[in-house]
Design a protein around this motif. Structure first.
Motif, PDB file in Angstrom:
ATOM      1  N   LYS A 351    -103.078  -6.563  44.147  1.00  0.00           N
ATOM      2  CA  LYS A 351    -101.795  -6.655  43.448  1.00  0.00           C
ATOM      3  C   LYS A 351    -100.655  -6.128  44.319  1.00  0.00           C
ATOM      4  CE  LYS A 351    -104.385  -7.904  40.035  1.00  0.00           C
ATOM      5  NZ  LYS A 351    -104.618  -9.347  39.785  1.00  0.00           N
ATOM      6  N   ILE A 352     -99.542  -6.840  44.296  1.00  0.00           N
ATOM      7  CA  ILE A 352     -98.355  -6.422  45.037  1.00  0.00           C
ATOM      8  C   ILE A 352     -97.471  -5.530  44.164  1.00  0.00           C
ATOM      9  CG2 ILE A 352     -96.280  -7.225  46.246  1.00  0.00           C
ATOM     10  CD1 ILE A 352     -97.750  -9.867  46.737  1.00  0.00           C
ATOM     11  N   ALA A 353     -97.385  -5.879  42.908  1.00  0.00           N
ATOM     12  CA  ALA A 353     -96.453  -5.193  42.006  1.00  0.00           C
ATOM     13  C   ALA A 353     -97.192  -4.680  40.777  1.00  0.00           C
ATOM     14  CB  ALA A 353     -95.328  -6.140  41.584  1.00  0.00           C
ATOM     15  N   ILE A 354     -97.443  -3.375  40.723  1.00  0.00           N
ATOM     16  CA  ILE A 354     -98.018  -2.748  39.536  1.00  0.00           C
ATOM     17  C   ILE A 354     -96.872  -2.067  38.794  1.00  0.00           C
ATOM     18  CG2 ILE A 354     -99.638  -1.043  38.643  1.00  0.00           C
ATOM     19  CD1 ILE A 354    -101.266  -1.407  41.190  1.00  0.00           C
ATOM     20  N   PRO A 355     -96.487  -2.576  37.639  1.00  0.00           N
ATOM     21  CA  PRO A 355     -95.317  -2.015  36.955  1.00  0.00           C
ATOM     22  C   PRO A 355     -95.554  -0.615  36.421  1.00  0.00           C
ATOM     23  CG  PRO A 355     -96.439  -3.591  35.537  1.00  0.00           C
ATOM     24  CD  PRO A 355     -97.109  -3.678  36.877  1.00  0.00           C
ATOM     25  N   ALA A 356     -94.504   0.180  36.453  1.00  0.00           N
ATOM     26  CA  ALA A 356     -94.512   1.516  35.845  1.00  0.00           C
ATOM     27  C   ALA A 356     -93.437   1.539  34.775  1.00  0.00           C
ATOM     28  CB  ALA A 356     -94.242   2.584  36.897  1.00  0.00           C
ATOM     29  N   VAL A 357     -93.747   2.128  33.628  1.00  0.00           N
ATOM     30  CA  VAL A 357     -92.788   2.178  32.528  1.00  0.00           C
ATOM     31  C   VAL A 357     -92.744   3.585  31.952  1.00  0.00           C
ATOM     32  CG1 VAL A 357     -92.077   1.219  30.310  1.00  0.00           C
ATOM     33  CG2 VAL A 357     -93.313  -0.223  31.949  1.00  0.00           C
ATOM     34  N   VAL A 358     -91.545   4.086  31.741  1.00  0.00           N
ATOM     35  CA  VAL A 358     -91.325   5.356  31.053  1.00  0.00           C
ATOM     36  C   VAL A 358     -90.728   5.010  29.699  1.00  0.00           C
ATOM     37  CG1 VAL A 358     -90.241   7.626  31.150  1.00  0.00           C
ATOM     38  CG2 VAL A 358     -90.865   6.450  33.278  1.00  0.00           C
ATOM     39  N   PHE A 359     -91.466   5.289  28.622  1.00  0.00           N
ATOM     40  CA  PHE A 359     -91.065   4.839  27.286  1.00  0.00           C
ATOM     41  C   PHE A 359     -90.162   5.851  26.581  1.00  0.00           C
ATOM     42  CE2 PHE A 359     -94.863   2.441  28.283  1.00  0.00           C
ATOM     43  CZ  PHE A 359     -94.544   1.164  27.852  1.00  0.00           C
ATOM     44  N   THR A 360     -89.133   6.262  27.274  1.00  0.00           N
ATOM     45  CA  THR A 360     -88.145   7.161  26.698  1.00  0.00           C
ATOM     46  C   THR A 360     -87.021   6.324  26.089  1.00  0.00           C
ATOM     47  OG1 THR A 360     -87.310   7.288  28.958  1.00  0.00           O
ATOM     48  CG2 THR A 360     -88.600   9.158  28.166  1.00  0.00           C
ATOM     49  N   ASP A 361     -85.922   6.947  25.768  1.00  0.00           N
ATOM     50  CA  ASP A 361     -84.755   6.224  25.268  1.00  0.00           C
ATOM     51  C   ASP A 361     -83.534   6.671  26.089  1.00  0.00           C
ATOM     52  OD1 ASP A 361     -82.963   4.718  23.848  1.00  0.00           O
ATOM     53  OD2 ASP A 361     -82.889   6.062  22.117  1.00  0.00           O
ATOM     54  N   PRO A 362     -83.079   5.853  27.033  1.00  0.00           N
ATOM     55  CA  PRO A 362     -83.517   4.494  27.352  1.00  0.00           C
ATOM     56  C   PRO A 362     -84.824   4.461  28.135  1.00  0.00           C
ATOM     57  CG  PRO A 362     -81.828   5.177  28.892  1.00  0.00           C
ATOM     58  CD  PRO A 362     -81.933   6.292  27.877  1.00  0.00           C
ATOM     59  N   GLU A 363     -85.488   3.305  28.080  1.00  0.00           N
ATOM     60  CA  GLU A 363     -86.701   3.113  28.863  1.00  0.00           C
ATOM     61  C   GLU A 363     -86.347   2.898  30.336  1.00  0.00           C
ATOM     62  OE1 GLU A 363     -89.028  -0.112  27.347  1.00  0.00           O
ATOM     63  OE2 GLU A 363     -89.377   0.847  25.394  1.00  0.00           O
ATOM     64  N   ILE A 364     -87.286   3.228  31.201  1.00  0.00           N
ATOM     65  CA  ILE A 364     -87.155   2.955  32.625  1.00  0.00           C
ATOM     66  C   ILE A 364     -88.392   2.192  33.063  1.00  0.00           C
ATOM     67  CG2 ILE A 364     -87.010   3.942  34.945  1.00  0.00           C
ATOM     68  CD1 ILE A 364     -85.596   6.324  33.810  1.00  0.00           C
ATOM     69  N   ALA A 365     -88.203   1.145  33.862  1.00  0.00           N
ATOM     70  CA  ALA A 365     -89.334   0.376  34.372  1.00  0.00           C
ATOM     71  C   ALA A 365     -89.035  -0.092  35.789  1.00  0.00           C
ATOM     72  CB  ALA A 365     -89.618  -0.822  33.466  1.00  0.00           C
ATOM     73  N   TRP A 366     -90.077  -0.146  36.589  1.00  0.00           N
ATOM     74  CA  TRP A 366     -89.898  -0.679  37.940  1.00  0.00           C
ATOM     75  C   TRP A 366     -91.192  -1.324  38.411  1.00  0.00           C
ATOM     76  CZ3 TRP A 366     -90.063   4.549  36.823  1.00  0.00           C
ATOM     77  CH2 TRP A 366     -91.072   5.298  37.416  1.00  0.00           C
ATOM     78  N   ALA A 367     -91.074  -2.192  39.404  1.00  0.00           N
ATOM     79  CA  ALA A 367     -92.225  -2.885  39.971  1.00  0.00           C
ATOM     80  C   ALA A 367     -91.917  -3.238  41.419  1.00  0.00           C
ATOM     81  CB  ALA A 367     -92.544  -4.152  39.177  1.00  0.00           C
ATOM     82  N   GLY A 368     -92.962  -3.356  42.218  1.00  0.00           N
ATOM     83  CA  GLY A 368     -92.761  -3.640  43.636  1.00  0.00           C
ATOM     84  C   GLY A 368     -92.256  -2.413  44.366  1.00  0.00           C
ATOM     85  N   ILE A 369     -91.576  -2.623  45.464  1.00  0.00           N
ATOM     86  CA  ILE A 369     -91.060  -1.507  46.252  1.00  0.00           C
ATOM     87  C   ILE A 369     -89.820  -0.922  45.574  1.00  0.00           C
ATOM     88  CG2 ILE A 369     -89.563  -2.928  47.719  1.00  0.00           C
ATOM     89  CD1 ILE A 369     -90.364  -1.056  50.045  1.00  0.00           C
ATOM     90  N   THR A 370     -89.698   0.385  45.608  1.00  0.00           N
ATOM     91  CA  THR A 370     -88.512   1.041  45.055  1.00  0.00           C
ATOM     92  C   THR A 370     -87.528   1.341  46.177  1.00  0.00           C
ATOM     93  OG1 THR A 370     -89.344   3.301  45.343  1.00  0.00           O
ATOM     94  CG2 THR A 370     -89.971   2.143  43.317  1.00  0.00           C
ATOM     95  N   GLU A 371     -86.315   1.671  45.789  1.00  0.00           N
ATOM     96  CA  GLU A 371     -85.298   2.009  46.779  1.00  0.00           C
ATOM     97  C   GLU A 371     -85.703   3.257  47.572  1.00  0.00           C
ATOM     98  OE1 GLU A 371     -80.433   2.037  46.733  1.00  0.00           O
ATOM     99  OE2 GLU A 371     -81.497   1.690  44.842  1.00  0.00           O
ATOM    100  N   GLU A 372     -86.280   4.240  46.870  1.00  0.00           N
ATOM    101  CA  GLU A 372     -86.724   5.463  47.533  1.00  0.00           C
ATOM    102  C   GLU A 372     -87.815   5.156  48.557  1.00  0.00           C
ATOM    103  OE1 GLU A 372     -85.545   8.613  47.060  1.00  0.00           O
ATOM    104  OE2 GLU A 372     -84.000   7.818  45.730  1.00  0.00           O
ATOM    105  N   GLU A 373     -88.755   4.289  48.191  1.00  0.00           N
ATOM    106  CA  GLU A 373     -89.826   3.917  49.118  1.00  0.00           C
ATOM    107  C   GLU A 373     -89.283   3.177  50.320  1.00  0.00           C
ATOM    108  OE1 GLU A 373     -93.607   3.337  46.036  1.00  0.00           O
ATOM    109  OE2 GLU A 373     -92.211   1.685  46.413  1.00  0.00           O
ATOM    110  N   ALA A 374     -88.342   2.271  50.086  1.00  0.00           N
ATOM    111  CA  ALA A 374     -87.757   1.516  51.195  1.00  0.00           C
ATOM    112  C   ALA A 374     -87.085   2.447  52.201  1.00  0.00           C
ATOM    113  CB  ALA A 374     -86.758   0.493  50.660  1.00  0.00           C
ATOM    114  N   LYS A 375     -86.402   3.460  51.689  1.00  0.00           N
ATOM    115  CA  LYS A 375     -85.739   4.417  52.581  1.00  0.00           C
ATOM    116  C   LYS A 375     -86.763   5.208  53.387  1.00  0.00           C
ATOM    117  CE  LYS A 375     -81.647   5.039  49.630  1.00  0.00           C
ATOM    118  NZ  LYS A 375     -80.946   5.971  48.703  1.00  0.00           N
ATOM    119  N   ARG A 376     -87.818   5.677  52.720  1.00  0.00           N
ATOM    120  CA  ARG A 376     -88.843   6.456  53.406  1.00  0.00           C
ATOM    121  C   ARG A 376     -89.544   5.654  54.491  1.00  0.00           C
ATOM    122  NH1 ARG A 376     -90.339   8.190  48.184  1.00  0.00           N
ATOM    123  NH2 ARG A 376     -92.165   6.834  48.248  1.00  0.00           N
ATOM    124  N   GLU A 377     -89.793   4.369  54.199  1.00  0.00           N
ATOM    125  CA  GLU A 377     -90.529   3.528  55.132  1.00  0.00           C
ATOM    126  C   GLU A 377     -89.629   2.861  56.170  1.00  0.00           C
ATOM    127  OE1 GLU A 377     -92.628   0.774  52.691  1.00  0.00           O
ATOM    128  OE2 GLU A 377     -93.687   2.339  51.563  1.00  0.00           O
TER     129      GLU A 377
END
Length: 483
Positions: A351-377
């Motif tokens: 899998k390339i994109a394993i989604p992550a979800v934070v079920f707060t209010d508001p919700e947060i979700a992301w998939a694939g590379i994140t901005e933080e990861e792109a900067k680190r790499e």
């Protein structure tokens, strides 16, 4: 005569990964046995994790929306809502019961045998079964050709916090909903702590949050966290303490006294209950893995390849024990891979994109590379953001603090990452997962007709921002590179 029970495939653990592996293996015609210490299938996710927390978050969300109607829409209700904790708890348990009952029926229809026992390895092809359930064979042994290790994880509890008081809870204790404490401290600003803090705050508790890092949800992109952090700060009345260490905890006069060491919070304070939410650890101890060829790394994870094979040819590992991310949907897919490999199929977990979800209010979700990861790499990506303030649907719902963003490979125009913050982000991210897995270019998103007015349009709109053609916001088109 040998009376030891034998099964072609044994799945040790009946959570989302375990029962997914067992059911698919049975569908492939294999003889399957699940060994599970709990009286019901479902594992942490169903019994004391994902499902019950989302049931309680639904209650919290509705209460919050009613307050919003009173504040912003002129809808009047008489008096404050009254919380019947017993009824809320019973409803949560009914949801769990319905789902576990369904799993038991599915196992029966597929011919999957269930043994209620604690299993540990005495060798690469044999388990010792402990317990007093009548499903356990008389000699307490179960041999197998292949075993899928799916024992999951448990809440981490630092030894200094383990004081033997039920007023100091982990996530399991918090979900039991023993009462609605007047004051609650959440130690840890990760997704579990924030989700449960949201539940208790909306049910009436005065909630405080302490986090050792400099921001909530460490690891998530800061622009996604910002709207949530603002909401949490309001929810907690400013009682969010970052860069702050908890020095000690002890029980004093039916309360938990906590020592804080931080720039904005120092000294002692007492709380009716404390929730410790500082992560989870894989369940690999006490399983007899030392009697097999399985390799466990320094973090307690089982080492395995992309077919979920361990160093022991007879044993596979899936889910939380197989490494980060510790997510139920990852476990499910890994379980299916393990089952198909055992059945002789050429598959792998790629899998390339394993989604992550934070079920707060508001919700947060992301998939694939994140901005933080792109900067680190040091990876070059173009980040394009569409603010929900420009969305007609978001305006109508008073959800203008959200945003949708794409991360794009500028050389290929392919989408490689996506982040969303706002109501329903966990549902919206599925389109991004499909796009990233399919190797879509931005035009594949923008040229697909999205229904109007919906929040799903923001995925299309964010793609249009990349080209400078978004209708509702002004951003000049990109200039072509000079020859």
């Amino acid at each position: 005569m040998d009376l030891t029970m034998h099964s072609s495939v044994v799945v040790l653990g009946g959570g989302p990964g375990g029962y997914a592996a067992a059911f698919l293996a049975a569908d492939e015609g294999l003889e399957v046995t699940i060994v599970e210490a709990e009286p019901r299938l479902g594992g942490t996710c169903l019994l004391r994790g994902c499902i019950p927390s989302k049931a309680l978050l639904h209650v919290a969300k509705v209460i919050s929306e009613v307050e919003e109607l009173k504040k912003d829409w002129g809808i009047e209700y008489e008096g404050a809502p009254k919380i019947n904790v017993d009824t809320v708890r019973a409803r949560k348990e009914k949801v769990i019961s319905n789902l576990t009952g369904g799993l038991a029926n599915l196992a029966k229809r597929r011919g999957v045998k269930i043994i209620q026992a604690r299993g540990s390895f005495v060798g690469s092809n044999e388990l010792k079964l402990e317990g007093d359930h009548d499903s356990i064979p008389e000699d307490g042994k179960l041999t197998f050709d292949h075993c899928v290790l799916a024992t999951g994880s448990v809440p981490a509890m630092p030894p200094s916090f383990d004081i033997g008081s039920d007023r100091l809870m982990d996530s399991t204790g918090a979900l039991n909903l023993a009462d609605i404490p007047e004051t609650l401290l959440v130690i840890g600003g990760g997704y579990i702590g924030l989700e449960m803090g949201t539940v208790y705050a909306n049910l009436g508790s005065k909630v405080s949050v302490v986090e050792l890092a400099e921001g909530l949800l460490p690891g998530a992109d800061r622009d996604l966290v910002k709207p949530l952090a603002k909401r949490v700060d309001t929810m907690c009345g400013g009682r969010v303490y970052l860069n702050t260490k908890v020095g000690s905890v002890c029980e004093v006069d039916d309360q938990i006294e906590v020592t804080f060491e931080g720039p904005n919070k120092f000294g002692h304070e007492r709380f009716d209950r404390v929730l410790v939410s500082v992560g989870r650890r894989p369940v690999t101890r006490g399983l007899g893995l030392e009697n097999t060829k399985v390799v466990v790394n320094s973090r307690g994870f089982v080492e395995c390849d992309n077919q979920q094979r361990t160093a022991d040819p007879s044993i596979f590992a899936i889910g939380d024990v197989a490494g980060d991310p510790m997510l139920a949907h990852k476990a499910t897919h890994e379980g299916r891979v393990a089952a198909e490999v055992i059945a002789g199929k050429k598959v792998s977990f790629d899998k390339i994109a394993i989604p992550a979800v934070v079920f707060t209010d508001p919700e947060i979700a992301w998939a694939g590379i994140t901005e933080e990861e792109a900067k680190r790499e040091g990876r070059k990506v173009t980040v394009e953001v569409y603010p929900w303030a420009a969305s007609g649907r978001a305006q109508a719902l008073n959800l203008t603090n959200g945003l949708t963003k794409w991360l794009v490979d500028p050389e290929t125009n392919r989408v490689v990452g996506c982040g969303i913050v706002g109501t329903g982000a966990g549902e919206l991210i599925a389109e991004a997962v499909l796009a990233i897995e399919m190797g879509c270019e931005v035009t594949d998103i923008t040229e697909s007709v999205h229904p109007h007015p919906t929040l799903s349009e923001t995925l299309m709109n964010a793609g249009e921002v990349y080209f400078g053609t978004a209708t509702e916001i002004f951003k000049p088109k990109k200039k072509a590179a000079s020859a």
